[in-house]
Design a protein around this motif. Structure first.
Motif, PDB file in Angstrom:
ATOM      1  N   LEU A 234     -11.091  -1.491 -21.847  1.00 45.69           N
ATOM      2  CA  LEU A 234      -9.774  -0.855 -21.722  1.00 45.69           C
ATOM      3  C   LEU A 234      -8.801  -1.441 -22.742  1.00 45.69           C
ATOM      4  CD1 LEU A 234      -7.564   0.811 -20.234  1.00 45.69           C
ATOM      5  CD2 LEU A 234      -7.404  -1.051 -18.562  1.00 45.69           C
ATOM      6  N   LEU A 235      -8.791  -2.765 -22.844  1.00 43.19           N
ATOM      7  CA  LEU A 235      -7.839  -3.414 -23.751  1.00 43.19           C
ATOM      8  C   LEU A 235      -8.187  -3.156 -25.218  1.00 43.19           C
ATOM      9  CD1 LEU A 235      -7.103  -6.725 -21.831  1.00 43.19           C
ATOM     10  CD2 LEU A 235      -5.510  -4.858 -22.331  1.00 43.19           C
ATOM     11  N   SER A 236      -9.477  -3.096 -25.555  1.00 42.57           N
ATOM     12  CA  SER A 236      -9.756  -2.833 -26.975  1.00 42.57           C
ATOM     13  C   SER A 236      -9.396  -1.403 -27.335  1.00 42.57           C
ATOM     14  CB  SER A 236     -11.201  -3.187 -27.389  1.00 42.57           C
ATOM     15  OG  SER A 236     -12.092  -2.787 -26.419  1.00 42.57           O
ATOM     16  N   ARG A 237      -9.592  -0.479 -26.412  1.00 40.21           N
ATOM     17  CA  ARG A 237      -9.171   0.908 -26.673  1.00 40.21           C
ATOM     18  C   ARG A 237      -7.649   0.975 -26.848  1.00 40.21           C
ATOM     19  NH1 ARG A 237     -10.466   5.964 -22.651  1.00 40.21           N
ATOM     20  NH2 ARG A 237      -9.854   7.600 -24.096  1.00 40.21           N
ATOM     21  N   TRP A 238      -6.941   0.272 -25.953  1.00 41.77           N
ATOM     22  CA  TRP A 238      -5.479   0.223 -26.003  1.00 41.77           C
ATOM     23  C   TRP A 238      -4.990  -0.378 -27.322  1.00 41.77           C
ATOM     24  CZ3 TRP A 238      -0.688   1.319 -24.683  1.00 41.77           C
ATOM     25  CH2 TRP A 238       0.333   0.366 -24.823  1.00 41.77           C
ATOM     26  N   PHE A 239      -5.546  -1.532 -27.698  1.00 46.91           N
ATOM     27  CA  PHE A 239      -5.046  -2.203 -28.898  1.00 46.91           C
ATOM     28  C   PHE A 239      -5.393  -1.435 -30.171  1.00 46.91           C
ATOM     29  CE2 PHE A 239      -4.347  -5.945 -26.142  1.00 46.91           C
ATOM     30  CZ  PHE A 239      -3.058  -6.268 -26.557  1.00 46.91           C
ATOM     31  N   ARG A 240      -6.493  -0.662 -30.150  1.00 47.01           N
ATOM     32  CA  ARG A 240      -6.768   0.197 -31.310  1.00 47.01           C
ATOM     33  C   ARG A 240      -5.659   1.237 -31.466  1.00 47.01           C
ATOM     34  NH1 ARG A 240     -12.130  -0.182 -29.916  1.00 47.01           N
ATOM     35  NH2 ARG A 240     -12.131   1.804 -28.792  1.00 47.01           N
ATOM     36  N   TRP A 241      -5.195   1.763 -30.337  1.00 46.07           N
ATOM     37  CA  TRP A 241      -4.084   2.727 -30.392  1.00 46.07           C
ATOM     38  C   TRP A 241      -2.788   2.034 -30.813  1.00 46.07           C
ATOM     39  CZ3 TRP A 241       0.461   3.403 -27.360  1.00 46.07           C
ATOM     40  CH2 TRP A 241       1.166   4.577 -27.655  1.00 46.07           C
ATOM     41  N   VAL A 242      -2.565   0.826 -30.262  1.00 43.03           N
ATOM     42  CA  VAL A 242      -1.348   0.066 -30.597  1.00 43.03           C
ATOM     43  C   VAL A 242      -1.242  -0.130 -32.119  1.00 43.03           C
ATOM     44  CG1 VAL A 242      -0.251  -2.221 -30.426  1.00 43.03           C
ATOM     45  CG2 VAL A 242      -1.182  -1.132 -28.370  1.00 43.03           C
ATOM     46  N   ASP A 243      -2.387  -0.384 -32.762  1.00 46.59           N
ATOM     47  CA  ASP A 243      -2.395  -0.643 -34.205  1.00 46.59           C
ATOM     48  C   ASP A 243      -1.943   0.560 -35.027  1.00 46.59           C
ATOM     49  OD1 ASP A 243      -3.132  -3.234 -33.875  1.00 46.59           O
ATOM     50  OD2 ASP A 243      -5.278  -2.890 -34.209  1.00 46.59           O
ATOM     51  N   THR A 244      -1.882   1.730 -34.420  1.00 45.91           N
ATOM     52  CA  THR A 244      -1.414   2.903 -35.164  1.00 45.91           C
ATOM     53  C   THR A 244       0.105   3.045 -35.075  1.00 45.91           C
ATOM     54  OG1 THR A 244      -1.548   4.419 -33.263  1.00 45.91           O
ATOM     55  CG2 THR A 244      -3.560   4.115 -34.572  1.00 45.91           C
ATOM     56  N   ARG A 245       0.760   2.130 -34.340  1.00 47.21           N
ATOM     57  CA  ARG A 245       2.197   2.272 -34.091  1.00 47.21           C
ATOM     58  C   ARG A 245       2.974   1.077 -34.639  1.00 47.21           C
ATOM     59  NH1 ARG A 245       3.319   6.618 -30.288  1.00 47.21           N
ATOM     60  NH2 ARG A 245       5.383   5.689 -30.340  1.00 47.21           N
ATOM     61  N   ASP A 246       4.240   1.300 -34.985  1.00 40.27           N
ATOM     62  CA  ASP A 246       5.048   0.160 -35.399  1.00 40.27           C
ATOM     63  C   ASP A 246       6.415   0.157 -34.720  1.00 40.27           C
ATOM     64  OD1 ASP A 246       6.247   2.252 -36.615  1.00 40.27           O
ATOM     65  OD2 ASP A 246       6.026   1.512 -38.673  1.00 40.27           O
ATOM     66  N   ASP A 247       6.551   0.943 -33.637  1.00 43.62           N
ATOM     67  CA  ASP A 247       7.872   1.010 -32.982  1.00 43.62           C
ATOM     68  C   ASP A 247       7.926   0.255 -31.654  1.00 43.62           C
ATOM     69  OD1 ASP A 247       6.119   2.818 -31.933  1.00 43.62           O
ATOM     70  OD2 ASP A 247       7.457   4.554 -32.027  1.00 43.62           O
ATOM     71  N   PHE A 248       6.874  -0.522 -31.353  1.00 39.95           N
ATOM     72  CA  PHE A 248       6.948  -1.406 -30.188  1.00 39.95           C
ATOM     73  C   PHE A 248       5.980  -2.565 -30.391  1.00 39.95           C
ATOM     74  CE2 PHE A 248       3.414   1.352 -29.093  1.00 39.95           C
ATOM     75  CZ  PHE A 248       2.515   0.512 -28.438  1.00 39.95           C
ATOM     76  N   VAL A 249       6.130  -3.600 -29.583  1.00 43.94           N
ATOM     77  CA  VAL A 249       5.149  -4.686 -29.573  1.00 43.94           C
ATOM     78  C   VAL A 249       4.658  -4.845 -28.138  1.00 43.94           C
ATOM     79  CG1 VAL A 249       6.118  -5.939 -31.545  1.00 43.94           C
ATOM     80  CG2 VAL A 249       6.918  -6.476 -29.233  1.00 43.94           C
ATOM     81  N   CYS A 250       3.457  -5.381 -27.975  1.00 42.44           N
ATOM     82  CA  CYS A 250       2.962  -5.592 -26.612  1.00 42.44           C
ATOM     83  C   CYS A 250       2.143  -6.863 -26.549  1.00 42.44           C
ATOM     84  CB  CYS A 250       2.141  -4.397 -26.151  1.00 42.44           C
ATOM     85  SG  CYS A 250       0.576  -4.267 -27.002  1.00 42.44           S
ATOM     86  N   ASN A 251       1.964  -7.354 -25.347  1.00 47.23           N
ATOM     87  CA  ASN A 251       1.264  -8.627 -25.164  1.00 47.23           C
ATOM     88  C   ASN A 251       0.554  -8.641 -23.826  1.00 47.23           C
ATOM     89  OD1 ASN A 251       0.695 -11.358 -25.959  1.00 47.23           O
ATOM     90  ND2 ASN A 251       2.124 -12.038 -24.384  1.00 47.23           N
ATOM     91  N   VAL A 252      -0.662  -9.212 -23.835  1.00 48.84           N
ATOM     92  CA  VAL A 252      -1.343  -9.535 -22.580  1.00 48.84           C
ATOM     93  C   VAL A 252      -1.477 -11.052 -22.594  1.00 48.84           C
ATOM     94  CG1 VAL A 252      -3.462  -9.293 -21.226  1.00 48.84           C
ATOM     95  CG2 VAL A 252      -2.558  -7.340 -22.493  1.00 48.84           C
ATOM     96  N   GLY A 253      -0.574 -11.724 -21.900  1.00 48.09           N
ATOM     97  CA  GLY A 253      -0.514 -13.185 -21.966  1.00 48.09           C
ATOM     98  C   GLY A 253      -1.137 -13.861 -20.763  1.00 48.09           C
ATOM     99  N   VAL A 254      -1.465 -13.070 -19.750  1.00 46.09           N
ATOM    100  CA  VAL A 254      -2.051 -13.630 -18.535  1.00 46.09           C
ATOM    101  C   VAL A 254      -3.208 -12.735 -18.123  1.00 46.09           C
ATOM    102  CG1 VAL A 254      -1.644 -14.156 -16.096  1.00 46.09           C
ATOM    103  CG2 VAL A 254       0.186 -14.475 -17.754  1.00 46.09           C
ATOM    104  N   LEU A 255      -4.360 -13.352 -17.871  1.00 45.30           N
ATOM    105  CA  LEU A 255      -5.524 -12.568 -17.433  1.00 45.30           C
ATOM    106  C   LEU A 255      -6.346 -13.451 -16.499  1.00 45.30           C
ATOM    107  CD1 LEU A 255      -7.619 -10.314 -19.751  1.00 45.30           C
ATOM    108  CD2 LEU A 255      -8.783 -11.799 -18.141  1.00 45.30           C
ATOM    109  N   SER A 256      -6.745 -12.915 -15.355  1.00 41.33           N
ATOM    110  CA  SER A 256      -7.567 -13.734 -14.465  1.00 41.33           C
ATOM    111  C   SER A 256      -8.721 -12.927 -13.896  1.00 41.33           C
ATOM    112  CB  SER A 256      -6.717 -14.320 -13.334  1.00 41.33           C
ATOM    113  OG  SER A 256      -6.395 -13.303 -12.422  1.00 41.33           O
ATOM    114  N   LEU A 257      -9.802 -13.628 -13.648  1.00 39.05           N
ATOM    115  CA  LEU A 257     -11.017 -13.002 -13.128  1.00 39.05           C
ATOM    116  C   LEU A 257     -11.319 -13.569 -11.750  1.00 39.05           C
ATOM    117  CD1 LEU A 257     -13.200 -13.290 -16.359  1.00 39.05           C
ATOM    118  CD2 LEU A 257     -11.918 -11.299 -15.573  1.00 39.05           C
TER     119      LEU A 257
END
Ligand SMILES: [Zn+2]
Length: 397
Positions: A234-257
């Protein structure tokens, strides 16, 4: 120069020594002993400079010089006096000491402002138990929910004090804040002053991907419902889309399993997605896109729950122009740019025209003991703030 750069820099360094721990950085959280000491230092300097001072019901400090026009609303300039644990000396105090220097210089040089000038040292701007920009939100009447009785008691606050700190927007004509950039744009471009056009909004989402915990040795790969693997997809699909944009920034700083064991296929993955943009519509669009990706998971369903929404804030165009005139008057190059971090100006923009001035952060580093801005950049910022105050005095009725 209008200001006394030496006096300004020496006050800033003296203030920076209060709560400073060598090798660790600043220890000056809001409502701490060191905080009270820092605030007293500034209050004393204000009084020596001939400003009338007071502390409001939540602990914000103010100093004021009167203007020539009876009943005119005040120009307010300032920033915050608290620091993140292990932070630097300039994030916040720069804007307070520069506003103090502006008031002193204006008074000493007999410049007659039409409006009163108020120097503000806000409390609890940095995120903490009370939430960020607490002092300025109290002033702007933006505290919608009172802190719990425990928190009130812990910080010596009262509901009455919070209410009493509220200011009527009509008592102010504008708010100006000088701050370190906390990013690397100015340094990279070799420009000494930035003029923020707006402050980015922040939205956060709690994301849960549900799989099935199982034996990591005996469960065939094809039969697994691996929540970690699904989250990674899910995150790699999301970040591939994010890379096409320059009008926002995003972060996943916390992840737990969960259950979080080396020999168990993860049954659950949880993370926080943070999206920041100047434009609320862009934040919404990005979140919708993420939701669409999340809805498109077959083996492991994902849920997306919004937790934080703080809209972006536009800073007043007339103050951006005023700061630009201040820069050109002092022969200082400047550039307009968004602010990627939140500031007290965010609260103030809700009740009065608000503007900001940025100076470079070495290496773009902030919220760190290694945060640093060259003295000449600090002084240039204070000079521009002082000139912008004079511009604002002409601008507003
Ligand atoms: Zn700050």
């Amino acid at each position: 120069m209008v200001i006394s750069a030496d006096r300004f820099l020496s006050d800033l360094e003296m203030l920076g020594a209060i709560g400073w721990v060598e090798g660790q950085g600043m220890d000056r959280a809001a409502y701490s002993t060191q905080y009270a000491e820092a605030r007293s230092f500034v209050q004393k300097r204000m009084e020596e400079g001939g400003l009338a001072t007071w502390i409001d019901g939540v602990g914000n400090l103010f100093g004021r010089i009167e203007g020539s026009e009876e009943g005119a609303p005040a120009i307010m300039a300032g920033s915050h006096l608290d620091a993140v644990p292990g932070g630097g000396k300039y994030d916040g105090p720069l804007g307070v000491v520069a506003a103090l220097e502006a008031a002193r210089a204006i008074k000493e040089q007999g410049i007659a402002l039409r409006h009163p000038l108020e120097v503000a040292g806000f409390i609890a701007e940095e995120g903490g138990p009370l939430g960020g920009t607490f002092g300025s939100r109290a002033l702007a009447g933006l505290i919608q929910e009172l802190p719990s009785p425990d928190l009130l008691a812990r910080f010596g606050l009262t509901a009455e004090g919070i209410e009493a700190s509220r200011r009527d927007g009509g008592s102010l004509c504008c708010y100006l804040e000088l701050h370190i950039e906390q990013g690397s744009t100015l340094e990279r471009r070799g420009i000494p002053v930035g003029i923020p056009t707006g402050i980015v909004g922040i939205s956060r989402y709690a994301v849960t991907v549900e799989g099935e915990a199982n034996h990591a040795g005996t469960t065939p790969m094809k039969e697994r419902k691996d929540a970690m693997r699904a989250a990674a997809d899910l995150l790699s699909r999301w970040f591939r889309w994010v890379d096409t944009r320059d009008d926002f920034v995003c972060n996943v700083g916390v992840l737990s399993l969960t259950p979080g064991s080396v020999a168990v296929v993860p049954g659950k993955a949880e993370f926080t997605l943070e999206i920041r943009s100047l434009k609320d519509a862009v934040m919404t669009e990005a979140a919708d896109k993420f939701r669409a990706f999340a809805a498109d998971m077959n083996r492991c369903p994902a849920t997306v729950r919004p937790t934080v929404w703080k809209g972006g804030v536009d800073l007043a165009p007339e103050l951006q122009d005023a700061v630009e005139r201040a820069c050109s008057g002092a022969n200082i190059p400047c550039v307009r740019m968004p602010s990627g971090a939140s500031h007290d100006a965010n609260s103030m923009a809700h009740i009065t025209s608000s503007g900001m001035i940025f100076v470079p952060s070495a290496g773009g580093i902030s919220h760190s003991k290694d945060e640093w801005t060259a003295p000449e950049d600090l002084a240039r910022g204070a000079e521009v703030l002082t000139r912008a105050i004079l511009e604002a005095d002409r601008l507003f009725s």
